[in-house]
Design an enzyme around this catalytic site. Structure first.
Site, PDB file in Angstrom:
ATOM      1  N   LYS A   1      73.922  11.867 -42.192  1.00 53.10           N
ATOM      2  CA  LYS A   1      73.068  12.947 -42.682  1.00 53.10           C
ATOM      3  C   LYS A   1      72.071  12.435 -43.710  1.00 53.10           C
ATOM      4  O   LYS A   1      70.869  12.688 -43.606  1.00 53.10           O
ATOM      5  CB  LYS A   1      73.945  14.043 -43.283  1.00 53.10           C
TER       6      LYS A   1
ATOM      7  N   ARG B   1      76.258  18.367 -49.941  1.00 61.24           N
ATOM      8  CA  ARG B   1      76.596  18.214 -48.521  1.00 61.24           C
ATOM      9  C   ARG B   1      77.342  16.910 -48.253  1.00 61.24           C
ATOM     10  O   ARG B   1      77.053  15.879 -48.842  1.00 61.24           O
ATOM     11  CB  ARG B   1      75.314  18.230 -47.679  1.00 61.24           C
TER      12      ARG B   1
ATOM     13  N   MET C   1      84.316  18.259 -42.922  1.00 66.51           N
ATOM     14  CA  MET C   1      84.289  18.140 -44.378  1.00 66.51           C
ATOM     15  C   MET C   1      83.496  19.309 -44.959  1.00 66.51           C
ATOM     16  O   MET C   1      83.065  20.184 -44.242  1.00 66.51           O
ATOM     17  CB  MET C   1      83.688  16.801 -44.766  1.00 66.51           C
TER      18      MET C   1
ATOM     19  N   HIS D   1     105.292   8.291 -14.787  1.00 64.84           N
ATOM     20  CA  HIS D   1     105.095   8.301 -13.334  1.00 64.84           C
ATOM     21  C   HIS D   1     104.023   9.306 -12.925  1.00 64.84           C
ATOM     22  O   HIS D   1     103.087   8.977 -12.196  1.00 64.84           O
ATOM     23  CB  HIS D   1     106.428   8.629 -12.647  1.00 64.84           C
TER      24      HIS D   1
ATOM     25  N   ARG E   1      99.356  -1.990  -1.934  1.00 64.53           N
ATOM     26  CA  ARG E   1     100.799  -2.130  -2.102  1.00 64.53           C
ATOM     27  C   ARG E   1     101.476  -1.839  -0.757  1.00 64.53           C
ATOM     28  O   ARG E   1     101.409  -0.710  -0.277  1.00 64.53           O
ATOM     29  CB  ARG E   1     101.323  -1.130  -3.125  1.00 64.53           C
TER      30      ARG E   1
ATOM     31  N   ARG F   1      99.515  -7.096  -1.244  1.00 64.39           N
ATOM     32  CA  ARG F   1     100.657  -7.629  -1.978  1.00 64.39           C
ATOM     33  C   ARG F   1     101.912  -7.479  -1.140  1.00 64.39           C
ATOM     34  O   ARG F   1     102.168  -6.417  -0.580  1.00 64.39           O
ATOM     35  CB  ARG F   1     100.819  -6.873  -3.292  1.00 64.39           C
TER      36      ARG F   1
ATOM     37  N   GLU G   1     101.780 -12.050 -13.751  1.00 65.92           N
ATOM     38  CA  GLU G   1     102.317 -10.901 -14.476  1.00 65.92           C
ATOM     39  C   GLU G   1     103.548 -11.257 -15.301  1.00 65.92           C
ATOM     40  O   GLU G   1     104.111 -10.423 -15.986  1.00 65.92           O
ATOM     41  CB  GLU G   1     102.642  -9.761 -13.503  1.00 65.92           C
TER      42      GLU G   1
ATOM     43  N   SER H   1      95.559 -12.735  -9.588  1.00 67.74           N
ATOM     44  CA  SER H   1      95.248 -11.355  -9.947  1.00 67.74           C
ATOM     45  C   SER H   1      96.204 -10.974 -11.070  1.00 67.74           C
ATOM     46  O   SER H   1      97.423 -11.020 -10.905  1.00 67.74           O
ATOM     47  CB  SER H   1      95.441 -10.438  -8.739  1.00 67.74           C
TER      48      SER H   1
ATOM     49  N   THR I   1      98.465  -6.664 -15.230  1.00 68.64           N
ATOM     50  CA  THR I   1      98.571  -6.522 -16.689  1.00 68.64           C
ATOM     51  C   THR I   1      99.579  -5.465 -17.112  1.00 68.64           C
ATOM     52  O   THR I   1      99.962  -5.431 -18.276  1.00 68.64           O
ATOM     53  CB  THR I   1      97.200  -6.227 -17.311  1.00 68.64           C
TER      54      THR I   1
HETATM   55  P1  ADP Z   1      77.813  20.267 -41.648  1.00 72.67           P
HETATM   56  O1  ADP Z   1      77.895  18.791 -41.722  1.00 72.67           O
HETATM   57  O2  ADP Z   1      79.148  20.913 -41.527  1.00 72.67           O
HETATM   58  O3  ADP Z   1      76.807  20.733 -40.635  1.00 72.67           O
HETATM   59  P2  ADP Z   1      75.817  20.757 -43.633  1.00 72.67           P
HETATM   60  O4  ADP Z   1      75.771  19.883 -44.826  1.00 72.67           O
HETATM   61  O5  ADP Z   1      74.829  20.456 -42.583  1.00 72.67           O
HETATM   62  O6  ADP Z   1      77.287  20.762 -43.062  1.00 72.67           O
HETATM   63  O7  ADP Z   1      75.633  22.238 -44.168  1.00 72.67           O
HETATM   64  C1  ADP Z   1      76.114  23.412 -43.594  1.00 72.67           C
HETATM   65  C2  ADP Z   1      75.000  24.439 -43.446  1.00 72.67           C
HETATM   66  O8  ADP Z   1      74.324  24.667 -44.675  1.00 72.67           O
HETATM   67  C3  ADP Z   1      73.962  23.955 -42.480  1.00 72.67           C
HETATM   68  O9  ADP Z   1      73.667  24.979 -41.577  1.00 72.67           O
HETATM   69  C4  ADP Z   1      72.769  23.635 -43.302  1.00 72.67           C
HETATM   70  O10 ADP Z   1      71.595  23.914 -42.630  1.00 72.67           O
HETATM   71  C5  ADP Z   1      72.925  24.548 -44.538  1.00 72.67           C
HETATM   72  N1  ADP Z   1      72.341  23.875 -45.691  1.00 72.67           N
HETATM   73  C6  ADP Z   1      72.754  22.722 -46.254  1.00 72.67           C
HETATM   74  N2  ADP Z   1      71.946  22.353 -47.262  1.00 72.67           N
HETATM   75  C7  ADP Z   1      70.993  23.301 -47.358  1.00 72.67           C
HETATM   76  C8  ADP Z   1      69.846  23.469 -48.207  1.00 72.67           C
HETATM   77  N3  ADP Z   1      69.535  22.579 -49.148  1.00 72.67           N
HETATM   78  N4  ADP Z   1      69.104  24.556 -48.012  1.00 72.67           N
HETATM   79  C9  ADP Z   1      69.421  25.443 -47.052  1.00 72.67           C
HETATM   80  N5  ADP Z   1      70.473  25.357 -46.234  1.00 72.67           N
HETATM   81  C10 ADP Z   1      71.263  24.281 -46.365  1.00 72.67           C
HETATM   82 MG    MG Z   2      74.931  20.293 -40.474  1.00 71.55          MG
HETATM   83 MG    MG Z   3     104.124  -5.785 -11.150  1.00 73.97          MG
END
Ligand code: ADP
Ligand code: MG
Ligand code: MG
Length: 941
Positions: free
Chosen positions: A26, A99, A110, A484, A593, A652, A779, A798, A801
């Site tokens: 990002k 972010r 995250m 299997h 086989r 084989r 083998e 052959s 593995t």
């Molecule tokens: P993810 O990785 O889960 O997509 P983001 O960091 O992209 O998370 O953020 C989640 C949402 O918040 C996104 O839709 C993004 O567009 C919005 N967003 C993040 N930063 C800003 C910002 N500075 N202004 C407006 N919207 C934001």
């Molecule tokens: Mg995003």
């Molecule tokens: Mg064998």
């Protein structure tokens, strides 16, 4: 001084797209969009804190390097200058988002916090600035909600009683108020409603979490940053990394960015879009948007988003106006930007944008995820458009994605609206639906009545093969990816889910129930998504795929075949499999086989004769049985040789331990007794005599041929006569006789004598010369170690593995399920060695065997016929070690072809890189020295 903070904004950026490792995907792409001279897009200014800080944070008890604060403050001041606002200012406050962003995108795994910098004081300033109190209170209540959830609860590891998070509780309060006021949507709430809500939220947060929501903007900011770092080790993120094999050490970066607002009214909006349709690959701008909303609303599904243009309409959004219609000027600007972005990155981009009071801002771009069908289409079309070259096009499709093009699948739309009742391991991809049966016999019987059935069992065994074949799909509650059921299904390209611990088959074999409590009875319909391992109740529609009609696929494979050096063969035992594989591009059979003809449909008679042979006591008895069996074996082989029409076919000789074929049922035993003129007591005695403590390491493979030369002789005669007859009929046939389970060259010489004698006899009988080769499987580790000796007699190797891995590791293939999960979970092994060749260990054995084999016989032909032959990573390994071909199940042939082509490209790139590296630092020394240096070099990540 170490640089921990990278600024972007105002047409400039410290970082760029190539710095993903440091800035996360990002952060790096924001820098690129903001600062690259040919882009300079409208990106709200901000700065990215590097992944190094994340590493530091975890190495130093969750604290920061001391330089960070100063560098952060400096960058924040730069942002303030560009925006003409001040963070925490009472009159004209700057708000920011915090972010997350790792090297590779981990969507939704995250945390992100928006609207940081709001408190009871700055709220007044922002109202003054925007004259839009409704918007300001809306932003404020969002901040409190997100902050309480992400920073105060999750990052702090607070575990609330009752299992309900603070966010959920606040959302419930919001719903209540909406209900009281008779509002349908958030946007219907009035300013006063929101004002009250904000006050309530703050109170609630204090009550629930026992701590007040922080009023100090700087405390909010650093709290947010810490929460993003902490979210790297959140449960969701850790699990996702396991699945996607993302190393824990990478860490996340944190981007602090000035806020822009899509929730300022009807001239504001937010959305996500793709530069091409990610569903089918069509070159059409595709996306969704929401008016008067903030970023997360689109994904969260609070309101149904609208289509950005005609092309983006779907069943849910057809009635909504498009962005193109309601904001044509902005739409055109966005359209232009997405074209530029795709041209710049030379790949499909997934973008996030926000419109604030009629001004467009870009918030994110990244290479967009796509399904297999779309990947192939995009790659070939971009190549045709001259956006990318042929080699790049090949690297744009992950070999395994081709599976999606080959198999029918559940209709994605229908699937999306049906909840799964259970989840297991995705052993055989594609989709299937049918009525549940619980025994192989039922499967056969029901299928004979024209029913579509799915066989559900705890586990399967070779005796179930018939029923498995007749079923649309196979579902087992036990067993792993090499069980299997999994192996058989993969070979057939059949949809299959194994190890589905969510379900339990009832003792009476008439129903199963799931953990969730669903009960499915015999005859009920279920549907399986074998690509994802999902089980559905009822009948979900299937959509068919037709490869021949897929122009993009054909274009791609044309390039593939030009580039690759490795040949691709198939493992096939029947003419039908052989033909299927040829249609997928197989260039021969790498493993036929012989024993296959004793399983499944039409096997009754030959199996009976084989059993007769096995249970014979004297040489005469055995020879008589073999003579009866001979025509079946010959015809079986002939049909496949014919189907391959002059392509090489490796046959084989009999491999499994004989006891596997001894009948279990009383009536079968009795029939055998009558045939052999012996009583049941004698039969049982003979059967007992065949029983072994460790059949896998017992009397099998070449060992049978040593003890019973007449068994080898019959098979060799069948092979050569089949080929000879075809040649006489004016057809072509190239059989390769392969001896399994060998460990010494003496076994090969011993069997070779039989082969030479029979070849001379067949030649005399038929009067034609039969071109054939004689070789062995490698083998058993000893065979690999003595490969130079083996090659004195063998004309080809052959690598089997599966067994080589089993014996090399000392892991029983059939029992690995009880400990492999721990080995993978604790990272004792990086991957299941039965799925991907263990290059470090078993790979060394293979390399050694190739070197030693070719030192004796320079033109030794070398291939692989284990399950690994269809695994992309393993195929690449086979290319690198100089094999001539890989062989895999029919449905994996296209995958192996693509992997082989990618290996050739990577190889060429590696050679180039090495050559240029040499220019910089020429390294003296001959081959052995260079080899050592390579070994010592750190492993590639
Ligand atoms: P993810 O990785 O889960 O997509 P983001 O960091 O992209 O998370 O953020 C989640 C949402 O918040 C996104 O839709 C993004 O567009 C919005 N967003 C993040 N930063 C800003 C910002 N500075 N202004 C407006 N919207 C934001
Ligand atoms: Mg995003
Ligand atoms: Mg064998």
């Amino acid at each position: 001084m170490a640089k921990y903070v990278y600024f972007f904004g105002g047409g400039k950026a410290d970082g760029n797209e190539s710095m993903k490792n440091l800035l996360g995907g990002k952060g790096a792409n924001l820098a690129e969009m903001a600062g690259h001279p040919s882009l300079r897009l409208p990106v709200p200014p901000g700065f990215t804190i590097t992944t190094d800080v994340c590493t530091y944070y975890y190495d130093h008890k969750r604290s920061y390097p001391k330089e960070l604060k100063i560098q952060g403050e400096k960058a924040l001041a730069q942002v303030e200058k560009i925006m003409g606002k001040k963070f925490g200012d009472a009159k004209n406050p700057l708000l920011v988002s915090v972010r997350s962003g790792a090297r590779r995108s981990m969507p939704g795994m995250m945390e992100t916090v928006l609207n940081i910098g709001l408190n009871d004081v700055t709220v007044q300033g922002l109202i003054e600035q925007t004259k839009n109190p409704r918007f300001v209170y809306d932003a404020y209540r969002r901040l409190i909600m997100m902050y309480a959830d992400v920073v105060m609860e999750k990052a702090e590891g607070v575990d609330l009683k009752g299992g309900k998070g603070v966010r959920r509780m606040l959302e419930e309060r919001l719903e209540q108020i909406k209900h009281q006021k008779g509002c349908k949507s958030d946007t219907d709430l009035s300013t006063d409603d929101l004002k009250v809500l904000v006050a309530e939220f703050k109170q609630l947060v204090g009550k629930i979490l026992g701590k007040p929501f922080p009023d100090d903007p700087l405390q909010q900011l650093w709290g947010g940053i810490g929460a993003v770092f902490a979210s790297w080790n959140g449960k969701r993120a850790v699990e996702y990394r396991r699945i996607e094999r993302i190393p824990d050490e990478w860490g996340t970066a944190v981007t602090v960015q000035s806020m822009v607002f899509g929730n300022m009214g009807d001239d504001s909006a937010t959305g996500v879009a793709f530069t091409r349709d990610p569903g089918n690959g069509e070159s059409q701008f595709y996306g969704e948007y929401l008016v008067n909303a903030q970023g997360e609303d689109v994904v969260a599904g609070i309101r149904t988003p609208g289509p950005i243009n005609e092309h983006s309409k779907n069943d849910q959004s057809r009635h909504l106006p498009t962005l193109e219609e309601i904001m044509p000027r902005i739409y055109n600007q966005l359209f232009d930007i997405q074209r530029r972005l795709e041209k710049h990155y030379k790949d499909m981009q997934d973008i996030e944008f926000t419109i604030q009071n009629g001004t467009l801002y870009m918030l994110q771009c990244r290479v967009g995820k796509r399904n297999g069908v779309a990947a192939v289409r995009m790659a070939t079309e971009m190549h045709r458009e001259k956006l990318i070259d042929a080699h790049t096009a090949l690297t744009r499709v992950a070999p395994n994605q081709l599976v999606e093009l080959l198999l029918p699948m559940l209709d994605p739309k229908a699937e999306a609206s049906t909840p799964a009742i259970a989840k297991g391991l995705p052993a055989g991809p594609g989709g299937a639906r049918g009525r549940v049966v619980f025994t192989s016999n039922d499967a056969v019987a029901w299928a004979a009545r024209g029913e579509k059935v799915i066989l559900v069992r705890e586990e399967t065994s070779p005796e179930d093969v018939d029923g498995m074949h007749k079923s649309q799909a196979i579902l087992t509650s036990k067993g792993g990816m090499t069980s299997h059921a999994a192996l058989v299904a993969r070979g057939w390209g059949k949809c299959c889910i194994v190890g589905c611990g969510d379900l339990e088959v009832a003792d009476d074999n008439k129903s199963f129930h799931t953990k969730k409590g669903d009960v499915v009875k015999e005859g009920d319909w279920i549907s399986l998504n074998g690509t994802k391992g999902l089980v559905y109740q009822g009948s979900v529609n299937l959509v068919d795929v037709n490869l021949e009609q897929n122009q993009a696929y054909r274009d791609l494979m044309k390039i593939v075949d030009k580039v690759r050096e490795l040949k691709v063969r198939t493992n096939a035992d029947t003419p039908a499999d052989a033909r299927k594989a040829r249609s997928f591009g197989a260039e021969g059979i790498g493993l036929f086989r012989t024993e296959h003809m004793f399983y499944g449909e039409g096997s009754d008679k030959p199996l009976f004769l084989l059993r007769k042979m096995i249970m014979s006591k004297t040489l005469e008895e055995r020879k008589a049985a073999l003579a009866e069996l001979f025509p079946y074996v010959k015809n079986d082989i002939k049909a496949t040789l014919e189907a391959m029409d002059g392509l090489p076919v490796t046959i084989r000789t009999l491999d499994p331990p004989l006891h596997e074929f001894v009948p279990h049922s009383q009536d079968k035993l009795e029939a055998l007794g009558r045939e052999l003129h012996v009583d049941m007591a004698e039969l049982h005695k003979r059967s007992e005599g065949l029983r072994e403590n460790n059949p896998m390491l017992g009397h099998r493979g070449v060992r049978l041929g040593i003890t019973y030369p007449e068994v080898t002789e019959m098979q060799v005669r069948a092979i050569l006569e089949a080929a000879g007859e075809l040649i006489k009929e004016g057809r072509k046939a190239i059989p390769e006789i392969m001896i399994p389970v060998t460990c010494t060259v003496n076994e090969l010489s011993n069997q070779k004598k039989i082969v030479d004698r029979v070849a001379a006899e067949v030649r005399a009988k038929l009067g034609v010369k039969i071109p054939f080769m004689y070789g062995t499987m490698i083998e058993i580790p000893r065979a690999a170690l003595t490969a130079n000796r083996m090659a004195e007699v063998a004309e080809f190797f052959s690598f089997g593995t599966n067994d080589l891995t089993q014996m090399g590791f000392g892991f029983s293939r059939d029992d690995i399920g009880s400990f492999l999960p721990d080995y993978l979970g604790d990272k004792i092994l990086p991957a299941d060695p039965f799925q991907t060749i263990d290059q470090e260990g078993i790979g060394e054995l293979i390399k050694m065997a190739i070197d030693r084999g070719r030192s004796t016989r320079q033109n030794l032909k070398i291939g692989i016929c284990g399950e690994h032959g269809g695994d992309p990573d393993s195929v690449k390994f086979c290319h690198r070690v100089g094999m001539n071909y890989v062989s895999c199940s029919p449905f994996r042939v296209p995958i192996a072809r693509l992997a082989a082509a990618q290996a050739a490209i990577e190889d060429a790139a590696g050679v180039k890189a090495k050559a240029s590296a040499k220019k910089v630092a020429p390294r003296a020394g001959k081959r052995p020295a260079a080899k050592k240096a390579v070994k010592k070099a750190p492993k590639k990540k």
